[in-house]
Design a protein around this motif. Structure first.
Motif, PDB file in Angstrom:
ATOM      1  N   ARG B 262       0.829  -1.194   0.000  1.00 50.18           N
ATOM      2  CA  ARG B 262       0.000   0.000   0.000  1.00 50.18           C
ATOM      3  C   ARG B 262       0.866   1.247   0.000  1.00 50.18           C
ATOM      4  O   ARG B 262       0.678   2.173  -0.786  1.00 50.18           O
ATOM      5  CB  ARG B 262      -0.890  -0.015   1.255  1.00 50.18           C
ATOM      6  N   LEU B 263       1.770   1.269   0.833  1.00 50.34           N
ATOM      7  CA  LEU B 263       2.640   2.437   0.962  1.00 50.34           C
ATOM      8  C   LEU B 263       3.420   2.673  -0.327  1.00 50.34           C
ATOM      9  O   LEU B 263       3.671   3.819  -0.707  1.00 50.34           O
ATOM     10  CB  LEU B 263       3.634   2.223   2.106  1.00 50.34           C
ATOM     11  N   ARG B 264       3.758   1.653  -1.009  1.00 51.91           N
ATOM     12  CA  ARG B 264       4.531   1.805  -2.245  1.00 51.91           C
ATOM     13  C   ARG B 264       3.687   2.505  -3.315  1.00 51.91           C
ATOM     14  O   ARG B 264       4.192   3.359  -4.041  1.00 51.91           O
ATOM     15  CB  ARG B 264       4.986   0.422  -2.749  1.00 51.91           C
ATOM     16  N   VAL B 265       2.370   2.150  -3.402  1.00 57.68           N
ATOM     17  CA  VAL B 265       1.479   2.786  -4.389  1.00 57.68           C
ATOM     18  C   VAL B 265       1.380   4.284  -4.112  1.00 57.68           C
ATOM     19  O   VAL B 265       1.567   5.130  -5.006  1.00 57.68           O
ATOM     20  CB  VAL B 265       0.075   2.130  -4.334  1.00 57.68           C
ATOM     21  N   ALA B 266       1.096   4.648  -2.876  1.00 52.82           N
ATOM     22  CA  ALA B 266       0.968   6.053  -2.501  1.00 52.82           C
ATOM     23  C   ALA B 266       2.248   6.799  -2.817  1.00 52.82           C
ATOM     24  O   ALA B 266       2.233   7.929  -3.314  1.00 52.82           O
ATOM     25  CB  ALA B 266       0.643   6.144  -1.011  1.00 52.82           C
ATOM     26  N   ASP B 267       3.329   6.158  -2.568  1.00 55.12           N
ATOM     27  CA  ASP B 267       4.633   6.758  -2.816  1.00 55.12           C
ATOM     28  C   ASP B 267       4.797   7.085  -4.287  1.00 55.12           C
ATOM     29  O   ASP B 267       5.271   8.167  -4.641  1.00 55.12           O
ATOM     30  CB  ASP B 267       5.693   5.741  -2.385  1.00 55.12           C
ATOM     31  N   ALA B 268       4.336   6.179  -5.174  1.00 51.97           N
ATOM     32  CA  ALA B 268       4.457   6.391  -6.617  1.00 51.97           C
ATOM     33  C   ALA B 268       3.616   7.603  -7.040  1.00 51.97           C
ATOM     34  O   ALA B 268       4.073   8.436  -7.842  1.00 51.97           O
ATOM     35  CB  ALA B 268       3.992   5.128  -7.340  1.00 51.97           C
ATOM     36  N   GLN B 271       5.298  10.805  -6.164  1.00 49.79           N
ATOM     37  CA  GLN B 271       6.455  11.005  -7.043  1.00 49.79           C
ATOM     38  C   GLN B 271       6.000  11.657  -8.343  1.00 49.79           C
ATOM     39  O   GLN B 271       6.627  12.601  -8.835  1.00 49.79           O
ATOM     40  CB  GLN B 271       7.116   9.652  -7.360  1.00 49.79           C
ATOM     41  N   ALA B 272       4.847  11.170  -8.923  1.00 51.89           N
ATOM     42  CA  ALA B 272       4.324  11.708 -10.196  1.00 51.89           C
ATOM     43  C   ALA B 272       3.949  13.170 -10.037  1.00 51.89           C
ATOM     44  O   ALA B 272       4.305  14.013 -10.883  1.00 51.89           O
ATOM     45  CB  ALA B 272       3.106  10.878 -10.617  1.00 51.89           C
ATOM     46  N   ALA B 273       3.247  13.520  -8.936  1.00 51.06           N
ATOM     47  CA  ALA B 273       2.829  14.915  -8.707  1.00 51.06           C
ATOM     48  C   ALA B 273       4.051  15.810  -8.599  1.00 51.06           C
ATOM     49  O   ALA B 273       4.093  16.908  -9.156  1.00 51.06           O
ATOM     50  CB  ALA B 273       2.013  14.977  -7.413  1.00 51.06           C
ATOM     51  N   ARG B 274       5.049  15.311  -7.913  1.00 53.43           N
ATOM     52  CA  ARG B 274       6.289  16.071  -7.755  1.00 53.43           C
ATOM     53  C   ARG B 274       6.941  16.321  -9.103  1.00 53.43           C
ATOM     54  O   ARG B 274       7.415  17.435  -9.383  1.00 53.43           O
ATOM     55  CB  ARG B 274       7.256  15.254  -6.893  1.00 53.43           C
ATOM     56  N   ALA B 275       6.912  15.335 -10.000  1.00 51.08           N
ATOM     57  CA  ALA B 275       7.525  15.465 -11.328  1.00 51.08           C
ATOM     58  C   ALA B 275       6.777  16.516 -12.148  1.00 51.08           C
ATOM     59  O   ALA B 275       7.391  17.375 -12.807  1.00 51.08           O
ATOM     60  CB  ALA B 275       7.491  14.106 -12.024  1.00 51.08           C
ATOM     61  N   ALA B 276       5.439  16.485 -12.102  1.00 50.81           N
ATOM     62  CA  ALA B 276       4.626  17.462 -12.859  1.00 50.81           C
ATOM     63  C   ALA B 276       4.938  18.862 -12.382  1.00 50.81           C
ATOM     64  O   ALA B 276       5.155  19.786 -13.190  1.00 50.81           O
ATOM     65  CB  ALA B 276       3.144  17.147 -12.654  1.00 50.81           C
ATOM     66  N   LEU B 277       4.973  19.052 -11.090  1.00 50.38           N
ATOM     67  CA  LEU B 277       5.266  20.363 -10.513  1.00 50.38           C
ATOM     68  C   LEU B 277       6.642  20.848 -10.964  1.00 50.38           C
ATOM     69  O   LEU B 277       6.808  22.007 -11.354  1.00 50.38           O
ATOM     70  CB  LEU B 277       5.220  20.246  -8.981  1.00 50.38           C
ATOM     71  N   ALA B 695      -0.346  15.499   2.807  1.00 44.23           N
ATOM     72  CA  ALA B 695      -1.185  15.544   4.009  1.00 44.23           C
ATOM     73  C   ALA B 695      -1.826  14.172   4.254  1.00 44.23           C
ATOM     74  O   ALA B 695      -1.929  13.721   5.393  1.00 44.23           O
ATOM     75  CB  ALA B 695      -2.262  16.612   3.841  1.00 44.23           C
ATOM     76  N   GLY B 696      -2.208  13.512   3.185  1.00 41.64           N
ATOM     77  CA  GLY B 696      -2.851  12.195   3.303  1.00 41.64           C
ATOM     78  C   GLY B 696      -1.912  11.130   3.912  1.00 41.64           C
ATOM     79  O   GLY B 696      -2.365  10.202   4.565  1.00 41.64           O
ATOM     80  N   ARG B 697      -0.570  11.267   3.684  1.00 38.48           N
ATOM     81  CA  ARG B 697       0.339  10.186   4.129  1.00 38.48           C
ATOM     82  C   ARG B 697       0.969  10.452   5.490  1.00 38.48           C
ATOM     83  O   ARG B 697       1.754   9.616   5.986  1.00 38.48           O
ATOM     84  CB  ARG B 697       1.460  10.022   3.110  1.00 38.48           C
ATOM     85  N   GLU B 698       0.709  11.606   6.055  1.00 40.65           N
ATOM     86  CA  GLU B 698       1.422  11.943   7.288  1.00 40.65           C
ATOM     87  C   GLU B 698       1.138  10.959   8.430  1.00 40.65           C
ATOM     88  O   GLU B 698       1.998  10.675   9.253  1.00 40.65           O
ATOM     89  CB  GLU B 698       1.070  13.368   7.731  1.00 40.65           C
ATOM     90  N   THR B 699      -0.089  10.410   8.492  1.00 38.62           N
ATOM     91  CA  THR B 699      -0.464   9.513   9.592  1.00 38.62           C
ATOM     92  C   THR B 699       0.121   8.108   9.398  1.00 38.62           C
ATOM     93  O   THR B 699       0.269   7.354  10.351  1.00 38.62           O
ATOM     94  CB  THR B 699      -1.999   9.406   9.682  1.00 38.62           C
ATOM     95  N   GLU B 700       0.480   7.774   8.168  1.00 43.90           N
ATOM     96  CA  GLU B 700       0.990   6.410   7.886  1.00 43.90           C
ATOM     97  C   GLU B 700       2.421   6.212   8.436  1.00 43.90           C
ATOM     98  O   GLU B 700       3.176   7.174   8.568  1.00 43.90           O
ATOM     99  CB  GLU B 700       1.024   6.197   6.364  1.00 43.90           C
ATOM    100  N   GLU B 701       2.805   4.902   8.714  1.00 44.01           N
ATOM    101  CA  GLU B 701       4.187   4.567   9.113  1.00 44.01           C
ATOM    102  C   GLU B 701       5.097   4.753   7.890  1.00 44.01           C
ATOM    103  O   GLU B 701       4.689   4.434   6.772  1.00 44.01           O
ATOM    104  CB  GLU B 701       4.248   3.090   9.513  1.00 44.01           C
ATOM    105  N   PRO B 702       6.311   5.228   8.049  1.00 44.56           N
ATOM    106  CA  PRO B 702       7.172   5.410   6.871  1.00 44.56           C
ATOM    107  C   PRO B 702       7.489   4.036   6.240  1.00 44.56           C
ATOM    108  O   PRO B 702       7.614   3.042   6.958  1.00 44.56           O
ATOM    109  CB  PRO B 702       8.456   6.011   7.456  1.00 44.56           C
ATOM    110  N   LEU B 703       7.578   4.060   4.925  1.00 43.60           N
ATOM    111  CA  LEU B 703       7.812   2.813   4.171  1.00 43.60           C
ATOM    112  C   LEU B 703       9.116   2.137   4.636  1.00 43.60           C
ATOM    113  O   LEU B 703       9.180   0.925   4.816  1.00 43.60           O
ATOM    114  CB  LEU B 703       7.891   3.141   2.679  1.00 43.60           C
ATOM    115  N   SER B 704      10.182   2.985   4.849  1.00 46.37           N
ATOM    116  CA  SER B 704      11.492   2.399   5.210  1.00 46.37           C
ATOM    117  C   SER B 704      11.395   1.613   6.519  1.00 46.37           C
ATOM    118  O   SER B 704      11.999   0.539   6.659  1.00 46.37           O
ATOM    119  CB  SER B 704      12.538   3.510   5.335  1.00 46.37           C
TER     120      SER B 704
END
Lengths: 381, 924
Positions: B262-268, B271-277, B695-704
């Protein structure tokens, strides 16, 4: 119901003070006594022999030693042999019992390795309650569980344990493997057979040490060993009838404080030892703690009578100490009225009379001087 | 016992009978040189006293002389007041005869009787021994103390025991002691006292038993450790294999893996939004850059235009300055050329003058050479003339020698003739002159030599014929005639009239030779380079000189011609030169005639000054030209630089203009502005989207963290698998070991080994007790024996002490049980072996003396014989020894055999001699 109570066979035991021949004989006797027990059981009509621990002397006997008693028990298929571990052969993982179990045991031999009531004689409703030593020494009373052990009503509850009755001997070894002296009463046992003591010892009406069936030391307490007990149970509440039977071949005798001062003393000592077993002095082992003073001639008698003849008669003559040479100036006359030898003898004599370790050495030297003088055939003055 | 007579025959060197003369009571001294037979005498005495005549052993055979024979010995002695006699013959017809006072013994009986008297005992091979061995001291034996055999010791002991009541049992003590030592040696070594034999064996076996016991105990400990470890391993395995905890671990791992996906999908997505920006941000910034660039280009273009105008103006001013500089440079160049021409002309003039001066010098030198050549030629002519004169004179050294010889010969011949001639002395009366004629001529007064028959005529008297009485007159005449003829031939050959003329001519020739030598020396001196060479060389040198002179003349002429032409050139080239005109005139004047040297010199000086001046002017002109040239070049460079700057600015201006035009054409400024506004808007939107994702990922445990947790758990599971495998292996291994050890019955073995070790310990203790008792017994016995011996030896020591005190004042003896002297106590105790040779010998002699004393005191026969003893003693000690021996000799007989006659002369005593006898006196 009748059964035999025995313990402390200590198969594999060695004895430091005997020569090799006697050692072999003593070891053979320890094995042969098993046969004596089997014969006794048959003779008494007892179907069971209860062995209260220390079948083996060592935790790791050789294969031969391990199987020697088992094979002798196998010779009596009509007798049931019940064994429990003792402090010498505690039931440790990879211990003697595990080894025997791996190899398989005869039908008529049961090793009790877990505490718990076991029906051994359905006809008499007799249940065996074994205490099992898992280590050489434990500090808890392994017979404690017997108080709560359940058996059918009116069952003959026979306890079997290896340890020291606490508060009885008052010795250091009582600290290990303790057994409550009133265990039979508290656990409602018809009889509590104990092992560990090598001489017969009755604790109370229902509790007794059988002692070793073949004596193995000079200082065995109690009855001195060489016995087995025939126990007759007439009911769960009735006191057992305990009968002692001699099974041992050898008689071990220690005589402390043997003081020799004259030829008569020596001859008396000789007679005393020979009278222990007049018909078979070869079955007697004697330990003499000798002291005293003997003149030159008496010393020769001592050497001849005791050190040579008596020593050959008995199975083992163990000696501590020796009579001292009591030489006087008149003894020195045999060296002549003067000359170097006499002068040396006088010097040694005076030193010997001073006593102590040096005195003993001087006495030894003087004794040898007498001996050489005699050997050389120099005529007495 | 006093030896009174000794006769021997057939013993070694004494093949013939010999007698020892002079024997008597007290001290007897035989002083004889080496090889006199002293030792033979002693050997014979020993044989007589100690060897049976029946013996054929080697010592007896060695008695024989070289030629063989039967050793025959006879001796007489007195003993206990009896006259005794002993006679023995060995090997051939052996016999023994002993007469003891009234008793008489023969053969074996005699031998036995002798042994009884002397206290000797058989030692085999017919020999006997006893204390007497110590009393007959052979050569070299005196250095050692006497070694006594049992009989000797017994004899001594017998002597001693008479005086000591309780000194019995010495032999018994020795026997017991040797037995004790024998037994002790079974247990310990004699030297180090270390255990040996059975005792050592027992000790070694005990050590071995202890070692094997401890090895078994170690194995027992290892077994116990194995048992404990086995139990632990089993428990650990059970724990590891618990299925419940295993399932829990698996479930937890599964949940973690899902969370990770799950965390890997959100991470991707993020990454895409960051690239567009990032893309939008880049576009926006590139538009802003383009706008800024265009604005800047406009500004730059305007600045370049104004700079171009300024540069144009500067260039015009610089061009003008360059033109002026060029003109000035041209002028200076012309001035320089003129100055250089003038300088050249002045230099030519100076050179011409220098050359003329040189020519004049050469002319002068040539003149000197010419004179020298003339002188040489004159000298040459004179030489030749002198030589011609010399050649004309023929009388040389050789000729004159021949002339002189011929003169001498002639004179000699004449003299010879005259010597043989008859002399005629004439003394005429004055009136008689003319009346006497000799050979037809008036006879001269005085003496006349007549070599020929002469006729003297006296007028009026008659004629006298005088014939010289010469024997070989004719021969002498012939010789004189020959000499004269030879003379004339020589003179003729020399072209002379007489000898005087020849001498004169020779003198002339010598003078001519002198003149030739002088002329040659003059000729040589006239040639400057040659010295006393061969004549040909000299003439060649003259020719060379002539040749050189003519060469130089020709060269000078050439030079003069060249100088002239040069002058002409100089005149032609420099018609304007101010200072050279009159000089040229002077030159011309010199051409017609010689110019004086001083004038020429001043002319040279003037020409040099003019040349200097022209040179300085030319140099100044050159410097001026260089200055102008530099100024011109600088002006030109400035002009070019300004020109280049202008061109550069113009090019830059063109470039900016072109660039502006290109970008305008691509996208107009307005279109660019519109695009910028659009990009700003899109950027704001992308920013907002990214923030919402974050903001959506702040509550999640870090992937690492999740991944690390998964890795840890996976590792733990793997570890457990490995641990189980390892534990199983460990258990198997230990079980095997335990089973093996169990089968061996370690405990039983330990008990058995312990029993063996204990038994061996007891054995060792027994041996040790035995050893200690024996050692004590030995020590006690040794001490007792020593004490006993000391008491026992006291009489011997007492006997010897006086003699010792005499030789070693203040010393006391220490004797051992073998009747040897073990040491000497002076200030400290000294070992016998460490004493000097001399001292040891003195002691050894004294000990023997002591034995003899002891025998004497017990009324046994005793004499002491010393062969060549005390050779190492100093004179003081020797004197003391003599005193002691002399004293002892008052009690018993002493025989001293020595080769030191002088040293032993002081000893006194009876002097013995060896005397041949016809035969041994037999006592029947």
């Amino acid at each position: 119901m009748k059964f035999i109570h025995t313990s402390d066979w200590q198969i594999g035991r060695t004895f430091r003070f005997v020569n090799d021949d006697t050692l072999g004989a003593l070891q053979v006797a320890r094995l042969d006594v098993i046969r004596q027990l089997g014969l006794l059981a048959r003779q008494e009509g007892a179907a069971h022999v209860l062995v209260a621990g220390d079948v083996y002397e060592h935790e790791t006997p050789s294969e031969r030693t391990l199987h020697q008693p088992v094979e002798r028990m196998r010779q009596f298929p009509d007798i049931q042999w019940h064994l429990i571990p003792g402090n010498h052969d505690a039931d440790q993982p990879e211990g003697v019992w595990a080894r025997l179990a791996r190899g398989g045991l005869p039908e008529n031999v049961t090793v009790h390795r877990e505490p718990g009531a076991v029906l051994i004689d359905a006809a008499h409703n007799a249940w065996l309650l074994p205490a099992v030593l898992k280590r050489r020494h434990v500090l808890t009373d392994l017979t404690g569980w017997m108080d709560e052990a359940e058996t059918p009503p009116d069952a003959l509850r026979i306890g079997l344990a290896h340890g020291s009755v606490t508060g009885f001997g008052g010795e250091a070894e009582a600290e290990h493997n303790p057994v409550a002296p009133d265990r039979a009463k508290r656990a409602g046992l018809a009889y509590l057979g104990l092992g560990d003591w090598h001489g017969f010892c009755q604790i109370d009406a229902r509790t007794a040490y059988s002692g070793t069936p073949e004596t193995d030391r000079f200082t065995t307490g109690g009855g001195g060993g060489g016995e087995a007990l025939v126990i007759t149970l007439r009911g769960a509440q009735a006191d057992p009838v305990i009968t002692r039977h001699r099974t041992g071949r050898y008689i071990w005798k220690k005589l402390d404080d043997v003081v020799l001062t004259s030829r008569q003393d020596i001859l008396a000592l000789d007679a005393r030892i020979r009278s222990i077993e007049p018909d078979n002095p070869g079955s007697v082992l004697v330990w003499l703690a000798v002291s005293g003073l003997l003149c030159v001639e008496d010393m020769a008698v001592y050497e001849r009578e005791v050190l040579t003849q008596l020593s050959g008669a008995v199975a083992c003559l163990r000696l501590t100490g020796a009579p001292h040479l009591s030489a006087g100036l008149e003894d020195l006359d045999r060296f002549g009225p003067g000359g170097a030898v006499r002068a040396a003898a006088e010097q040694l004599l005076s030193r010997a009379q001073a006593g102590g370790e040096a005195g003993q050495l001087a006495a030894d030297a003087l004794q040898r001087l007498f001996l050489f003088w005699q050997e050389m055939g120099v005529p007495a003055a | 016992m006093i030896l009174t007579d000794l006769q021997i025959e057939g013993v070694r060197r004494f093949a013939a009978p010999v007698r020892l003369d002079g024997l008597g009571p007290g001290l007897n001294v035989l002083a004889a040189p080496n090889e006199a037979g002293k030792s033979t005498l002693l050997t014979a005495l020993k044989a007589a006293l100690m060897v049976r005549t029946s013996s054929k052993a080697r010592p007896v055979k060695e008695l024989q002389p070289y030629g063989g024979g039967a050793p025959h010995i006879a001796l007489s002695f007195t003993w206990k007041g009896m006259e005794c006699h002993l006679e023995k013959q060995f090997l051939s017809k052996p016999f023994t005869r002993l007469i003891l006072g009234p008793e008489r013994f023969e053969g074996d009986q005699a031998e036995e009787a002798l042994r009884g008297v002397l206290g000797l005992e058989d030692i085999g091979k017919g020999e006997a021994a006893g204390l007497w061995n110590a009393l007959l001291v052979g050569q070299g034996e005196s250095f050692a103390q006497p070694v006594l055999n049992q009989t000797g010791q017994d004899t001594l002991r017998g002597c001693l025991e008479q005086g000591v009541e309780d000194a019995t049992g010495g032999a018994a003590a020795s026997a017991v002691l040797s037995r004790v030592r024998e037994r002790l040696l079974l247990l310990q070594t004699a030297s180090t006292g270390k255990a040996t034999g059975k005792y050592r064996q027992a000790l070694e076996q005990e050590a071995q038993a202890q070692a094997s016991l401890s090895e078994l105990e170690n194995r027992r400990a290892a077994l116990e450790e194995d048992l404990v470890a086995l139990e632990q391993a089993r428990r650990a395995l059970q724990e590891q294999e618990n299925p419940q905890s295993r399932a829990q671990d698996e479930a937890r791992l599964q949940a973690l893996r899902q969370q990770r996906d799950r965390l890997r999908v959100a991470d991707a997505e993020e990454q895409a939004a960051r690239a567009a920006l990032a893309t939008l941000t880049q576009t926006h910034s590139s538009i802003r850059d383009e706008q800024e660039r265009r604005q800047e280009a406009h500004l730059r273009k305007r600045r370049l235009e104004s700079e171009c105008a300024e540069a144009q103006h500067d260039l015009a001013a610089l061009t003008e300055r360059a033109t002026l500089a060029r003109q000035r440079y041209e002028e200076s160049r012309q001035r320089r050329e003129q100055a250089e021409q003038q300088h050249q002309a002045a230099r030519q003039a100076m050179l011409a003058l220098a050359r003329r001066a040189s020519v004049m010098q050469q002319q002068a030198a040539l003149e000197r050479e010419r004179l020298a050549v003339q002188r040489a030629e004159a000298a040459c002519a004179r030489l030749e003339q002198a030589r011609a004169t010399l050649a004309a004179l023929r009388v040389d050294e050789k000729l004159i020698r021949q002339v002189r010889k011929a003169v001498r010969d002639q004179e000699t011949a004449q003299a010879t003739l005259n010597a043989r001639a008859t002399r005629l002395s004439v003394a005429l009366q004055p009136e008689a002159e003319g009346r006497v004629r000799l050979d037809g001529v008036p006879c001269p007064q005085g003496e006349t030599v007549l070599t020929h028959t002469a006729d003297l005529v006296v007028e009026g008297v008659g004629q006298f014929r005088i014939t010289p009485a010469v024997t070989d007159q004719d021969e002498a005449l012939a010789t004189a005639t020959a000499a004269r003829r030879t003379m004339q031939e020589v003179l003729q050959a020399a072209g002379c009239e007489s000898a005087e003329h020849a001498e004169h001519l020779f003198e002339e020739r010598r003078q001519a030779e002198t003149r030739v030598a002088e002329a040659r020396a003059a000729f040589v001196a006239s040639l400057p380079t040659l010295r006393d060479e061969q004549d040909a060389t000299l003439f060649a040198g003259l020719a060379t000189l002539r040749q050189e002179l003519s060469d130089r003349q020709a060269a000078l002429l050439r030079e003069q011609a060249e100088g002239l032409s040069l002058q002409k050139e100089a005149l032609e080239e420099g018609p304007d030169a101010a200072g050279t005109g009159e000089e040229a005139g002077e030159e011309r004047a010199t051409e017609q005639g010689a110019v004086p040297g001083a004038a020429l010199h001043s002319m040279q000086q003037q020409a040099g000054q003019a040349e200097d001046r022209a040179s300085r002017m030319a140099e100044e002109a050159r410097q001026g030209e260089r200055r102008e040239q530099a100024a011109f070049a600088a002006a030109l460079a400035l002009q070019e630089k300004a020109d280049a700057v202008l061109r550069q600015k113009q090019a830059a201006q063109d470039q900016v203009g072109r660039e502006l035009a290109v970008s305008q054409a691509r996208e107009s400024d307005e279109a660019l502005a519109t695009r910028a506004a659009e990009t700003r808007h899109a950027l704001a939107q992308a920013e907002a989207h990214l923030q919402s994702l974050k903001a959506g990922r702040e509550t999640e445990e870090p992937l690492s963290v999740v991944e690390a947790s998964i890795a840890r758990r996976e590792q733990a599971l793997e570890g457990a698998r490995v641990a189980i495998t390892r534990l199983r292996e460990d258990i198997r291994e230990r079980e095997t070991r335990v089973h093996v050890a169990e089968g061996e019955g370690l405990d039983e073995k330990i008990a058995e080994a312990g029993r063996t070790a204990a038994r061996l310990r007891l054995e060792c203790e027994g041996y040790e007790r035995e050893r200690a008792a024996l050692a004590l017994l030995e020590q006690t016995l040794t001490e007792a024996e020593k004490t006993q011996t000391e008491r026992y030896l006291a009489p011997l020591v007492r006997t010897m002490q006086p003699a010792f005190s005499a030789v070693f004042p203040g010393a006391s003896l220490v004797m051992d049980t073998g009747f040897g002297l073990s040491g000497l106590a002076r200030r400290t105790e000294e070992e016998f072996a460490r004493l000097s040779d001399g001292t040891r010998e003195q002691i050894a002699v004294l000990v023997r003396l002591g034995f003899a004393e002891l025998l004497h005191a017990r009324q046994s026969p005793a004499i002491l014989v010393l062969d060549d003893a005390l050779g190492f003693s100093d004179s003081q000690r020797l004197d003391r020894m003599f005193d002691v021996l002399a004293d002892a000799a008052t009690r018993f007989q002493i025989l001293v055999l020595t080769c030191h006659a002088e040293a032993f002369g002081r000893m006194g005593g009876r002097a013995l001699t060896l005397r041949p006898i016809p035969q041994i006196t037999e006592r029947r």
